[in-house]
Design a protein around this motif. Structure first.
Motif, mmCIF file in Angstrom:
data_model
loop_
_atom_site.group_PDB
_atom_site.id
_atom_site.type_symbol
_atom_site.label_atom_id
_atom_site.label_comp_id
_atom_site.label_asym_id
_atom_site.label_seq_id
_atom_site.Cartn_x
_atom_site.Cartn_y
_atom_site.Cartn_z
ATOM 1 N N UNK A 263 0.845 -1.204 0.000
ATOM 2 C CA UNK A 263 0.000 0.000 0.000
ATOM 3 C C UNK A 263 0.879 1.252 0.000
ATOM 4 N N UNK A 264 1.973 1.246 0.775
ATOM 5 C CA UNK A 264 2.860 2.419 0.825
ATOM 6 C C UNK A 264 3.523 2.627 -0.533
ATOM 7 N N UNK A 265 3.940 1.533 -1.188
ATOM 8 C CA UNK A 265 4.589 1.634 -2.499
ATOM 9 C C UNK A 265 3.586 2.174 -3.529
ATOM 10 N N UNK A 266 2.362 1.687 -3.457
ATOM 11 C CA UNK A 266 1.337 2.130 -4.413
ATOM 12 C C UNK A 266 1.030 3.617 -4.212
ATOM 13 N N UNK A 267 1.041 4.070 -2.954
ATOM 14 C CA UNK A 267 0.765 5.487 -2.673
ATOM 15 C C UNK A 267 1.865 6.356 -3.280
ATOM 16 N N UNK A 268 3.127 5.905 -3.181
ATOM 17 C CA UNK A 268 4.236 6.671 -3.776
ATOM 18 C C UNK A 268 4.098 6.690 -5.300
ATOM 19 N N UNK A 269 3.683 5.556 -5.873
ATOM 20 C CA UNK A 269 3.503 5.500 -7.337
ATOM 21 C C UNK A 269 2.395 6.453 -7.780
ATOM 22 N N UNK A 270 1.352 6.558 -6.950
ATOM 23 C CA UNK A 270 0.248 7.474 -7.255
ATOM 24 C C UNK A 270 0.727 8.907 -7.357
ATOM 25 N N UNK A 271 1.780 9.216 -6.552
ATOM 26 C CA UNK A 271 2.321 10.594 -6.567
ATOM 27 C C UNK A 271 3.351 10.770 -7.680
ATOM 28 N N UNK A 272 3.559 9.719 -8.488
ATOM 29 C CA UNK A 272 4.442 9.861 -9.657
ATOM 30 C C UNK A 272 5.792 9.199 -9.492
ATOM 31 N N UNK A 273 6.101 8.623 -8.316
ATOM 32 C CA UNK A 273 7.423 7.994 -8.128
ATOM 33 C C UNK A 273 7.489 6.672 -8.895
ATOM 34 N N UNK A 274 8.702 6.301 -9.320
ATOM 35 C CA UNK A 274 8.851 4.981 -9.964
ATOM 36 C C UNK A 274 9.491 4.042 -8.953
ATOM 37 N N UNK A 275 8.713 3.060 -8.530
ATOM 38 C CA UNK A 275 9.144 2.157 -7.466
ATOM 39 C C UNK A 275 9.426 0.785 -8.061
ATOM 40 N N UNK A 276 10.507 0.171 -7.632
ATOM 41 C CA UNK A 276 10.748 -1.218 -8.043
ATOM 42 C C UNK A 276 10.087 -2.101 -6.998
ATOM 43 N N UNK A 277 9.093 -2.841 -7.445
ATOM 44 C CA UNK A 277 8.214 -3.574 -6.525
ATOM 45 C C UNK A 277 8.760 -4.977 -6.258
ATOM 46 N N UNK A 278 9.360 -5.143 -5.087
ATOM 47 C CA UNK A 278 9.905 -6.457 -4.730
ATOM 48 C C UNK A 278 9.338 -6.905 -3.381
ATOM 49 N N UNK A 279 8.173 -6.324 -3.016
ATOM 50 C CA UNK A 279 7.628 -6.604 -1.682
ATOM 51 C C UNK A 279 6.618 -7.754 -1.679
#
Ligand SMILES: Cc1ncc(COP(=O)(O)O)c(C=O)c1O
Length: 392
Positions: free
Chosen positions: A27-43
């Motif tokens: 959920x925290x990673x998705x929230x950052x992505x919503x704000x435009x960040x590019x996250x590498x999802x390994x969680x």
């Protein structure tokens, strides 16, 4: 009056289970992505690939017709196809009557624990381990008994450790998993056979979580169903078959448990979603696609196993199977929760704190899921390296 109103709004004590932290990081990673960040999802442990083509086409075709309840134990042709899978994969002739289709392996655990155990029963689990085992057991009034694992037994539950725990206070059941989550380690077939034999000799019921079968790189995983007809095997279409969201899995159960589980599932769920069952049966015809996905994981595993030590994460458990790497971070931190948060916010890499899987030593570990793309793995290594050289 006030007390009565309070009581009406108080959730039961058994519902007070901890959340699954991997989902919180998600959920925290998705929230950052919503704000435009590019996250590498390994969680979160889920394949990046969609369900294989034959599964998708079968589901599309089925959508044109009526989607109705199915037989409680599962569509008969799917149960037969799963039984055939045991002949093809493990050389085991399995009676389809012993196969139960479930809503993911998660649904299988509820049915297994309800049909095998009474409230108060003690069930042994390897530590570290998959958190919902203990949380579901607690919610059902059973007592999870965590048994420490170590390098000496490839981070798996050993027959010796199980017997020692049973001697200290009797245990009624044990859950084993190979390949395991979060460690990705596997048990050799003889260690598995020994553990099952010793457990059954003491009257300890064995549940084998085989959800990561098919994703074995170090050596071939053996099914517990081949080693004993008394074991309850749990499996799923979520991982090797790339069908997490379809929520469909299966169990192989001893004859005596078929009818009780049918009655439980009939009352709890009526049946497993029909569309998912149709797709699951067709998924067996998508083996080439699934093998290609598996080869991708093998490449990702190589990138991490070679790359992470070069950037300072040089201690991790054997990366045998599944798609996890369990890294020791104690050189950098003794708070995996804080470490995971900073890694996400400052480096844009989402990983799960070991605390989720191991309440005892998890503060020293981080779990990386390598089910993404090779390019993401390279970038993750680079980002982690840059961050570790800069982070205070
Ligand atoms: C070890 C293990 N068992 C069971 C599950 C549950 O999977 P599902 O309910 O999707 O089959 C997971 C999911 O990550 C897992 O890692």
């Amino acid at each position: 009056m006030l007390e009565t109103a309070k009581r009406l709004l108080t959730p039961s004590k058994r519902s007070d289970v901890p959340s699954f932290m991997a989902m919180d990081v998600m959920a925290a990673a998705a929230a950052l992505e919503d704000k435009g960040a590019r996250i590498i999802r390994m969680e979160v442990g889920q394949p990046a690939a969609p369900a294989p083509g034959p599964a998708l086409r079968a589901a599309q075709a089925a959508l044109g017709g009526r989607i109705a309840y199915t037989e409680t134990l599962g569509i008969p042709s799917l149960r037969r196809r799963i039984a055939r899978h045991y002949a093809e994969t493990y050389g085991l002739a399995l009676d389809p009557a012993r196969v139960v289709v479930t809503t993911g392996s998660s649904g299988g655990f509820i049915l297994a624990f309800l049909s095998l155990f009474e409230p108060g029963d003690r069930v042994a689990l390897a530590n570290p381990g998959y958190p919902p085992y203990r949380h579901i057991l607690s919610a059902l009034g059973c007592e999870p008994v965590l048994i420490e694992t170590s390098a000496a037994t490839r981070w798996a539950l050993s027959a010796k450790a199980l017997i020692a725990a049973h001697r200290a206070k009797p245990i009624q059941g044990v859950v084993i998993a190979s390949p395991a989550n979060p460690t990705g380690t596997m048990m050799e077939a003889d260690a598995l056979a020994r553990l099952i034999a010793v457990a059954e000799a003491k009257g300890i019921r064995v549940i084998s979580d085989e959800i990561y079968h098919g994703l074995d790189y170090a050596f071939a995983a053996e099914t517990a169903a081949k080693l004993s007809e008394r074991v309850v095997v749990i499996n799923s279409f979520s991982k090797y078959f790339c069908m997490t969201g379809w929520r469909v899995g299966w169990m192989v159960v001893p004859d005596n448990f078929v009818r009780p589980i049918e009655r439980l599932q009939g009352n709890l769920a009526i049946s497993v979603p029909a569309l998912s069952q149709v797709a699951a049966e067709a998924a067996f015809d998508g083996r080439d696609e699934m093998e290609a996905v598996k080869h991708g994981y093998e490449e990702n595993r190589r990138i991490l196993v070679e790359g992470l030590p070069k950037v300072g994460l040089d201690k991790f458990l054997p990366v045998d199977g599944a798609f996890y790497l369990y890294a020791d971070i104690r050189r950098f931190s003794d708070d995996s929760l804080d470490f995971a948060k900073r890694l996400l916010n400052e480096a844009g890499v989402a990983a799960t704190p070991g605390m989720d899987f191991d309440p005892i030593d998890g503060k020293h570990f981080l779990r990386f899921c390598y089910a993404g793309s090779a390019a993401e793995m390279h970038e993750a290594v680079q980002r982690i390296g840059n961050w570790l050289t800069m982070a205070p």
